[in-house]
Design a protein around this motif. Structure first.
Motif, short mmCIF file in Angstrom:
data_model
loop_
_atom_site.label_atom_id
_atom_site.label_comp_id
_atom_site.label_asym_id
_atom_site.label_seq_id
_atom_site.Cartn_x
_atom_site.Cartn_y
_atom_site.Cartn_z
N ASP A 196 0.82 -1.21 0.00
CA ASP A 196 0.00 0.00 0.00
C ASP A 196 0.86 1.27 0.00
O ASP A 196 0.53 2.24 -0.68
CB ASP A 196 -0.95 0.01 1.20
N GLU A 207 1.11 4.20 -3.03
CA GLU A 207 1.01 5.65 -2.88
C GLU A 207 2.21 6.39 -3.47
O GLU A 207 2.07 7.51 -3.95
CB GLU A 207 0.91 6.01 -1.39
N HIS A 208 3.40 5.78 -3.41
CA HIS A 208 4.62 6.52 -3.74
C HIS A 208 5.18 6.25 -5.14
O HIS A 208 5.94 7.08 -5.64
CB HIS A 208 5.69 6.25 -2.68
#
Length: 178
Positions: free
Chosen positions: A85, A89-90
């Motif tokens: 997760d 996001e990154h």
């Protein structure tokens, strides 16, 4: 989340519950297979290992090591999902207009899965060592940790890390990837 559970718990609870249940169900098979892997074992197959464990340690002997198994399996999958997760996001998102969009998505997914698998395996390696040692010595969790520490100091936490990266990181990464 629809039930009012925050995002952290809705991420952690499903793998926590499923991996705990799977660990409990599979524990006798894991115990028997590790018994067979012992170089000193003369047992020919899994059925013989079941009978041997039952004869020497009773029915509960088939579940010896469950505590260490849960302590290793649950954090392995939970940490892998959290890392996945975070990577989600990154990592940069592929450009849908790119001619390589499909392969870019595949490579991005592979990077998330591989990183998650390695993180899960590395973080839980000490618990793999403890569980396997529990099977060899038939000691309790606490006594096994004390024994490993007396023998190796804190070096025991990295024992077998290379093999664990193959045996654990690849299946965890594949589970997340597929």
């Amino acid at each position: 989340q629809k039930q009012g559970v925050n995002e952290t718990w809705s991420t952690i609870l499903p793998p926590l519950i499923v991996s705990t249940a799977v660990q409990c169900i599979n524990q006798p098979i894991v115990r028997a297979s590790i018994t067979l892997q012992n170089p000193e074992s003369s047992l020919p197959n899994t059925s013989a290992a079941f009978r041997h464990i039952y004869a020497n340690h009773g029915l509960s002997g088939l579940w010896h090591g469950t505590s260490a198994g849960i302590l290793k399996t649950v954090p392995k999958y939970c940490s892998a999902i959290i890392v996945k997760d975070i990577m989600e996001e990154h990592l940069p998102r592929p450009d849908p207009a790119s001619p390589t969009y499909d392969s870019d998505r595949l490579w991005r997914s592979a990077a998330k899965s591989a990183t998650a698998g390695v993180a899960g395996a590395a973080l839980t390696n000490p618990l793999d060592v403890i569980r396997n040692e529990m099977f060899k010595t038939n000691l309790s969790l606490t006594e096994t940790v004390k024994s490993l520490y007396r023998q190796m100091g804190y070096r025991f936490v990295s024992r077998g890390m290379g093999k664990n990266m193959i045996a654990v990181a690849i299946p965890v990464g594949c589970t997340i990837f597929f």
